[in-house]
Design a protein around this motif. Structure first.
Motif, PDB file in Angstrom:
ATOM      1  N   PRO A 138      47.040  42.449  17.189  1.00 25.13           N
ATOM      2  CA  PRO A 138      45.669  42.326  17.932  1.00 25.13           C
ATOM      3  C   PRO A 138      44.390  42.747  17.081  1.00 25.13           C
ATOM      4  N   LEU A 139      44.556  43.529  16.445  1.00 23.24           N
ATOM      5  CA  LEU A 139      43.758  43.980  15.324  1.00 23.24           C
ATOM      6  C   LEU A 139      43.453  42.942  14.247  1.00 23.24           C
ATOM      7  N   ILE A 140      44.576  42.445  13.626  1.00 21.79           N
ATOM      8  CA  ILE A 140      44.518  41.476  12.635  1.00 21.79           C
ATOM      9  C   ILE A 140      43.845  40.171  13.150  1.00 21.79           C
ATOM     10  N   HIS A 141      44.233  39.729  14.428  1.00 25.50           N
ATOM     11  CA  HIS A 141      43.503  38.693  15.050  1.00 25.50           C
ATOM     12  C   HIS A 141      42.033  38.950  15.085  1.00 25.50           C
ATOM     13  N   ALA A 142      41.595  40.188  15.699  1.00 27.26           N
ATOM     14  CA  ALA A 142      39.930  40.646  15.504  1.00 27.26           C
ATOM     15  C   ALA A 142      39.340  40.380  14.323  1.00 27.26           C
ATOM     16  N   LEU A 143      40.033  40.937  13.309  1.00 27.25           N
ATOM     17  CA  LEU A 143      39.455  40.864  12.000  1.00 27.25           C
ATOM     18  C   LEU A 143      39.232  39.564  11.543  1.00 27.25           C
ATOM     19  N   GLU A 144      40.301  38.754  11.657  1.00 26.37           N
ATOM     20  CA  GLU A 144      40.178  37.265  11.443  1.00 26.37           C
ATOM     21  C   GLU A 144      39.212  36.405  11.820  1.00 26.37           C
ATOM     22  N   ASP A 145      39.015  36.886  13.025  1.00 25.53           N
ATOM     23  CA  ASP A 145      37.942  36.139  13.910  1.00 25.53           C
ATOM     24  C   ASP A 145      36.498  36.526  13.591  1.00 25.53           C
ATOM     25  N   ASP A 146      36.347  37.544  12.851  1.00 24.73           N
ATOM     26  CA  ASP A 146      35.143  38.261  12.489  1.00 24.73           C
ATOM     27  C   ASP A 146      34.474  37.881  11.208  1.00 24.73           C
ATOM     28  N   PRO A 147      33.366  37.065  11.209  1.00 21.73           N
ATOM     29  CA  PRO A 147      32.820  36.742   9.864  1.00 21.73           C
ATOM     30  C   PRO A 147      32.742  37.896   8.818  1.00 21.73           C
ATOM     31  N   ARG A 148      32.472  38.994   9.599  1.00 15.48           N
ATOM     32  CA  ARG A 148      31.856  40.448   8.542  1.00 15.48           C
ATOM     33  C   ARG A 148      33.060  40.665   7.906  1.00 15.48           C
ATOM     34  N   PHE A 149      34.406  40.201   8.146  1.00 21.12           N
ATOM     35  CA  PHE A 149      35.327  40.531   7.378  1.00 21.12           C
ATOM     36  C   PHE A 149      36.137  39.484   6.516  1.00 21.12           C
ATOM     37  N   ARG A 150      36.765  40.078   5.477  1.00 22.83           N
ATOM     38  CA  ARG A 150      37.878  39.221   4.846  1.00 22.83           C
ATOM     39  C   ARG A 150      38.907  39.766   4.712  1.00 22.83           C
ATOM     40  N   SER A 151      40.164  39.284   6.077  1.00 22.73           N
ATOM     41  CA  SER A 151      41.189  39.793   6.288  1.00 22.73           C
ATOM     42  C   SER A 151      42.310  39.761   5.589  1.00 22.73           C
ATOM     43  N   ARG A 152      42.865  40.605   4.917  1.00 24.48           N
ATOM     44  CA  ARG A 152      44.291  40.267   4.016  1.00 24.48           C
ATOM     45  C   ARG A 152      45.302  41.239   4.522  1.00 24.48           C
ATOM     46  N   TRP A 186      48.384  40.742  25.781  1.00 27.05           N
ATOM     47  CA  TRP A 186      48.332  39.347  25.071  1.00 27.05           C
ATOM     48  C   TRP A 186      49.735  38.786  25.360  1.00 27.05           C
ATOM     49  N   ILE A 187      50.846  39.468  25.142  1.00 28.73           N
ATOM     50  CA  ILE A 187      52.158  38.774  25.270  1.00 28.73           C
ATOM     51  C   ILE A 187      52.306  38.344  26.821  1.00 28.73           C
ATOM     52  N   THR A 188      52.011  39.356  27.460  1.00 30.33           N
ATOM     53  CA  THR A 188      52.397  38.887  28.979  1.00 30.33           C
ATOM     54  C   THR A 188      51.652  37.766  29.337  1.00 30.33           C
ATOM     55  N   ALA A 189      50.321  37.393  29.117  1.00 35.38           N
ATOM     56  CA  ALA A 189      49.612  36.253  29.246  1.00 35.38           C
ATOM     57  C   ALA A 189      50.235  35.010  28.652  1.00 35.38           C
ATOM     58  N   ARG A 190      50.892  35.351  27.441  1.00 38.78           N
ATOM     59  CA  ARG A 190      51.680  33.978  26.765  1.00 38.78           C
ATOM     60  C   ARG A 190      52.789  33.868  27.539  1.00 38.78           C
ATOM     61  N   ILE A 191      53.586  34.538  28.015  1.00 41.80           N
ATOM     62  CA  ILE A 191      54.798  34.405  28.858  1.00 41.80           C
ATOM     63  C   ILE A 191      54.573  33.913  30.121  1.00 41.80           C
ATOM     64  N   ALA A 192      53.322  34.242  30.479  1.00 38.10           N
ATOM     65  CA  ALA A 192      53.052  33.595  32.007  1.00 38.10           C
ATOM     66  C   ALA A 192      52.654  31.913  31.532  1.00 38.10           C
ATOM     67  N   GLN A 193      51.997  31.835  30.324  1.00 34.43           N
ATOM     68  CA  GLN A 193      51.517  30.486  30.051  1.00 34.43           C
ATOM     69  C   GLN A 193      52.991  29.429  29.639  1.00 34.43           C
ATOM     70  N   GLU A 194      53.823  30.127  29.075  1.00 38.42           N
ATOM     71  CA  GLU A 194      54.884  29.727  28.525  1.00 38.42           C
ATOM     72  C   GLU A 194      56.258  30.529  28.782  1.00 38.42           C
ATOM     73  N   PRO A 195      56.776  30.273  30.034  1.00 42.78           N
ATOM     74  CA  PRO A 195      57.772  31.165  30.339  1.00 42.78           C
ATOM     75  C   PRO A 195      59.082  31.076  29.546  1.00 42.78           C
ATOM     76  N   ASP A 216      43.159  50.468  27.744  1.00 42.29           N
ATOM     77  CA  ASP A 216      42.648  49.344  28.545  1.00 42.29           C
ATOM     78  C   ASP A 216      42.969  47.961  28.033  1.00 42.29           C
ATOM     79  N   GLY A 217      43.580  47.905  26.860  1.00 40.59           N
ATOM     80  CA  GLY A 217      43.514  46.287  26.359  1.00 40.59           C
ATOM     81  C   GLY A 217      42.275  45.931  25.401  1.00 40.59           C
ATOM     82  N   LYS A 218      41.581  46.695  25.022  1.00 39.21           N
ATOM     83  CA  LYS A 218      40.223  46.505  24.372  1.00 39.21           C
ATOM     84  C   LYS A 218      40.162  47.390  22.972  1.00 39.21           C
ATOM     85  N   SER A 219      41.193  48.114  22.475  1.00 37.06           N
ATOM     86  CA  SER A 219      41.076  49.077  21.547  1.00 37.06           C
ATOM     87  C   SER A 219      41.029  48.269  20.210  1.00 37.06           C
ATOM     88  N   SER A 220      41.404  46.875  20.074  1.00 32.11           N
ATOM     89  CA  SER A 220      41.269  46.221  18.542  1.00 32.11           C
ATOM     90  C   SER A 220      39.667  46.040  18.451  1.00 32.11           C
TER      91      SER A 220
END
Length: 378
Positions: A22-36, A183-192, A360-364
């Motif tokens: 989840p943190l990697i996703h957050a960094l990749e989506d943020d233009p302030r960072f170059r995530s490796r 995140w994974i619970t939501a994915r499973i709900a969409q793709e059982p 609460d799911g907002k740590s990243s």
């Protein structure tokens, strides 16, 4: 606009991958960072499963594991391999998570290069350097020089303050494992179909109360594992109970569990589960028996009591909140505590309804903002 800062995230095991994607996703989506990203491969198949479902493609893969590798040999390979990646990438910041050999060596390699280290899930302490072993020392090493400490709870933050860590570098963020579970619970709900692999066991054990189980800790190898196996055998003799046990690949676990539990009608010894199926196992279980750290955080998020088969825990918040209880590896005690939850509705509900103290799911997103705000320089 300023040049994005390069953040190198280092990890190598399945639990690290779950807590960091989840943190990697957050960094990749943020233009302030170059995530490796760099993975060590300290776990292989179990790590790759998480990377695939999370859509994370590492930029570097060291693939360090060898059969029967000693801890010092693993440490040497990790330290030199991760150092070479840092020499190539020249990151502004190195992020490590938790307490694995990969995390400790990644932090140490960065320190040797005077690169600031950020520690996700900082401040966990059991107070015993041999339980869990070697994780307790790994995280203390990282904590001794990290530039930022992202503590999952106030209890973890206070542990760092007691070690004279600069309070300005300590931030309570919650635990990213809750982000991942949401995140994974939501994915499973969409793709059982992502978690349908347990359907056969769910049908086989219909009408029974399922105990989900994991066991892999080094300090439990030997007598501890035998005590755990004996307890499971006795619990599974109940006609209203079934145990689903994804058995760790380590032969110190498999040899004992296969010898004691294979062939029992109410016990399913199965291969390790990928992340979606493990989330499903927690969801269908009445309670979790585990010596894992992460399960102590994950299960309460789905309202499942956790009985921890260890003598100490670096996650005392769960015990204090009532979501977890330490039961050790003595078979009589494991059976007694499990039976209490199975037979005493009030005792069960008290644990199942207790507030999850781990996030609460907002740590990243909090961590990403702190990384941007703090302006760490290489």
């Amino acid at each position: 606009m300023s040049t994005p800062r390069t953040i190198l995230t280092v990890f190598g095991t399945r639990p690290e991958a779950i807590k960091l994607f989840p943190l990697i996703h957050a960094l990749e989506d943020d233009p302030r960072f170059r995530s490796r990203t760099c993975v060590s491969g300290q776990h292989r198949g179990m790590l790759d499963q998480v990377l695939e479902i999370a859509g994370v493609v590492p930029h570097h893969d060291l693939d360090v594991m060898q059969p029967d590798q000693t801890l010092d040999a693993l440490t040497a390979r990790l330290l030199t391999g991760l150092g070479a990646v840092m020499d190539l990438e020249k990151p502004d910041v190195v992020v490590v998570q938790g307490d694995t050999a990969t995390a400790m060596c990644g932090a140490l390699a960065a320190y040797y290069r005077k690169i600031p280290v950020v520690h996700v899930e900082a401040g966990l302490r059991s107070g015993n350097i041999h339980h869990p072993w070697p994780e307790e020392v790994n995280r203390k090493v990282i904590g001794s020089f990290a530039a930022l400490h992202f503590a999952p709870t106030e209890t973890a933050a206070e542990a760092l303050r007691r070690e004279n860590i600069d309070p300005a570098t300590i931030h309570v963020t919650g635990n990213t494992v809750i982000d991942a579970l949401h995140w994974i619970t939501a994915r499973i709900a969409q793709e059982p179909s992502l978690a349908q692999g347990l359907a056969g066991l769910e049908q086989r054990f219909a009408g029974k109360r399922i105990i989900g189980m994991t066991s892999h800790r080094r300090e439990n190898f030997g007598e501890g594992m035998r005590g755990i196996a004996d307890a499971v055998k006795r619990l599974a003799a109940r006609p209203d109970v079934a145990v689903i046990f994804p058995v760790h690949l380590n032969p110190n676990v498999r040899a004992v569990m296969n010898a004691e539990l294979a062939g029992l009608d109410n016990v399913a010894l199965i291969e390790p589960l990928d992340y979606p199926h493990f989330a499903r196992l927690i969801a269908i279980s009445t309670l979790m028996l585990t010596d894992s750290g992460g399960v102590q955080e994950e299960a309460p998020a789905l309202g499942k009591p956790v009985l921890v088969m260890r003598e100490t825990t670096e996650r005392p918040e769960g015990v204090a909140a009532g979501t977890a209880r330490l039961v050790g590896t003595d078979a009589d005690r494991i059976v007694a505590e499990t039976t209490r939850l199975l037979d005493d509705t009030d005792a069960y509900e008290a644990m199942a309804r207790a507030h999850n103290p781990f996030g609460d799911g907002k740590s990243s997103q909090r961590i990403a903002e702190l990384l941007a705000d703090r302006g760490l320089a290489g």
